[in-house]
Every structure is written in structure tokens, then in C-alpha cells.
Write an enzyme that holds these catalytic residues in place. Structure first.
Site, mmCIF file in Angstrom:
data_model
loop_
_atom_site.group_PDB
_atom_site.id
_atom_site.type_symbol
_atom_site.label_atom_id
_atom_site.label_comp_id
_atom_site.label_asym_id
_atom_site.label_seq_id
_atom_site.Cartn_x
_atom_site.Cartn_y
_atom_site.Cartn_z
ATOM 1 N N LYS A 98 51.012 19.620 62.536
ATOM 2 C CA LYS A 98 50.116 18.765 63.298
ATOM 3 C C LYS A 98 50.314 17.290 62.927
ATOM 4 C CE LYS A 98 48.217 22.038 65.695
ATOM 5 N NZ LYS A 98 48.408 22.143 67.154
ATOM 6 N N TYR A 103 51.123 24.545 58.667
ATOM 7 C CA TYR A 103 50.318 24.241 59.858
ATOM 8 C C TYR A 103 49.900 22.773 59.868
ATOM 9 C CZ TYR A 103 46.438 23.986 63.085
ATOM 10 O OH TYR A 103 45.601 23.600 64.101
#
Length: 266
Positions: A158, A154
Site C-alpha cells: 500500500k 501488505y
């Protein structure tokens, strides 16, 4: 004479930050095309927006799948109207040790957070460049600035978005098209429940208001800013600390908040 309102597109708009982005864009005078993979929740969101006077069209599509992302883009074109603003907000996360999490879950993070964002940015930015105007808001995260133990994929997704947006900003100078990165901290949405992180410290702590995050993001978008750390003073202070900490200290701080069970009562 009927005035033609500008058109905004919002992905991941059924709840949380995405819903607030849609609601506040409507309040700023935009008609909407909104998306989610969950038809029931998308219909509920659209009903709430229409009750506030917004003109809303919905497109149910799972943007993790290339044909679905392409179908969503084509649906926005069938409006016959130029798209003035796009909020690429759809995203997903999953918590846990990388050696133990399901590979399918990790790859779906990449498919939605990275592939779908690149796919739709390619389509909409080319159209905007042709019309020499337009704005895109990409929902990143302050997680992009730190290594992410127990959220390795994750956080990396980003970080990709941050690099991607910064490169586009350079390429788009002088075109009339802008791209802004929205970087929220922990926000009161379904994210932590869906990411199986309810029992972590960060999952249990008080979180930012998605309406505040959306408002700050849109203010930055229309001001032509490159990025905004959105949310509470606490979130903004956390980001300032991240900028001065060495990577090892950042990773350790993240480990303490994201480790499974780290938020349980002793």
C-alpha cells in the site's frame, strides 16, 4: 434518442468496498464493467446491481496473472466505448509474522496489489490520455502510512501505491486525466477473514461501513482531489495521529493491533 451513459470499470467488485463503488457509480449514472476472480460471487453482485437498474457486464479474471489482467483489459475494450472512470480496487492481504507466513501468499499480495494495479493503470491511463479525459481511483489504505509488523508485505504494497499515485498525479497535470488515492481504515468486509486476521484486535473491533468509504472516495474522485482518508471520524483521527508519530511508535501501535492473538480474550 437513446442517451449513452458513461462507462465505469471496477475491479474486486464482488463484495465490500468494490461492490459499493460499483453500486454508487451506477447510482451516479454510469454503466459498469465489473471484475472478480470468483465467478459465483461476481454473478451475485451483478444480479444485485441489475435489480437496482444498473447496466452491468462481468469479467471473471484473476488479476494476479499477467495474461488474465490483459484479458480483462481487452474485454473492456470490446465494449467499443471509452472508459470514463476506473476503480482499481482489487487487493489482498495476509497477516502473521514474516518468518512464518507462506512465501506464495506474500508474493500474491505483490502480484495483485502492486503488479496488477500498475498493469491496469498503464493500459487505462494511456487510453485516457489519448482521449484527454478520465479518472482513476486507486484503493490504497491508511496502512500505507505506517510500518506493518505482522502485515509487512501488505503495508509495504500500500505504501508503493501511495508513492505510485503521487508520481502519476505529477505527470498527468494538464492532461485532463486525474488519479485519486482512496485510503480506508479497517472496513467491514471479508478482508480480515481472508487475511487470517479474525483473532487480532483489529480483526475483532468495530469497523467502518464500506458504503460510507465508497461514497467519500467517489466524492473525492469527482472533486479532483489527490487523496482521501475515508470512513468514520475515528479513522480520520487515527490518520492524523499517524502523521505526527515517529515511525517507531507507529510500528509499535500497529504491532499491538495486528499481532496474532492480540484480540483474544484474556
Amino acid at each position: 434518442m437513446t442517451l449513452i451513459r458513461p462507462l465505469a470499470v471496477v475491479t474486486g467488485a464482488s463484495s465490500g468496498i468494490g461492490f459499493e463503488l460499483a453500486r454508487q457509480l451506477a447510482g451516479r449514472g454510469f454503466d459498469l464493467v465489473i471484475n472478480s476472480e470468483d465467478s459465483e460471487r461476481l454473478d451475485e453482485a451483478a444480479a444485485r446491481l441489475r435489480a437496482e437498474g444498473a447496466h452491468v457486464e462481468t469479467v471473471v479474471a484473476d488479476l494476479r496473472r499477467f495474461p488474465e489482467a490483459e484479458r480483462f483489459y481487452e474485454a473492456t475494450r470490446t465494449t467499443g466505448r471509452p472508459v470514463d472512470v476506473v476503480a482499481l480496487n482489487a487487493g489482498v492481504g495476509h497477516g502473521g509474522p514474516f518468518l512464518e507466513t507462506d512465501l506464495v501468499d506474500e508474493l500474491e499480495i505483490i502480484d495483485l496489489n502492486v503488479r496488477a494495479t500498475v498493469h491496469l493503470a498503464k493500459r487505462f491511463l494511456c487510453d485516457m490520455a489519448d482521449q484527454a479525459e478520465g479518472r482513476i481511483l486507486v484503493t490504497s489504505s491508511i496502512a500505507s502510512t505506517v510500518p506493518g509488523p505482522f502485515q509487512a508485505v501488505y503495508n509495504a504494497s500500500k505504501s508503493f501505491l501511495q508513492s505510485f499515485v503521487q508520481a502519476l498525479q505529477n505527470e498527468l497535470r494538464g492532461t485532463g486525466v486525474s488519479v485519486t488515492s482512496l485510503m480506508p481504515g479497517p472496513t467491514e468486509t471479508d478482508f480480515f477473514h481472508r487475511a487470517d486476521m479474525d483473532d487480532t484486535k483489529v480483526g475483532r473491533q468495530s469497523k467502518d461501513d464500506p458504503a460510507q468509504v465508497a461514497e467519500q472516495g467517489l466524492d473525492a474522485l469527482f472533486a479532483g482531489r489527490t487523496e482521501v482518508v475515508a470512513g468514520s471520524v475515528k479513522t480520520k483521527a487515527r490518520e492524523l495521529v499517524n502523521k505526527v508519530l515517529p515511525d517507531g511508535a507507529k510500528a509499535e501501535a500497529h504491532r499491538r493491533t495486528a499481532a496474532p492473538g492480540s484480540g483474544r480474550d484474556s
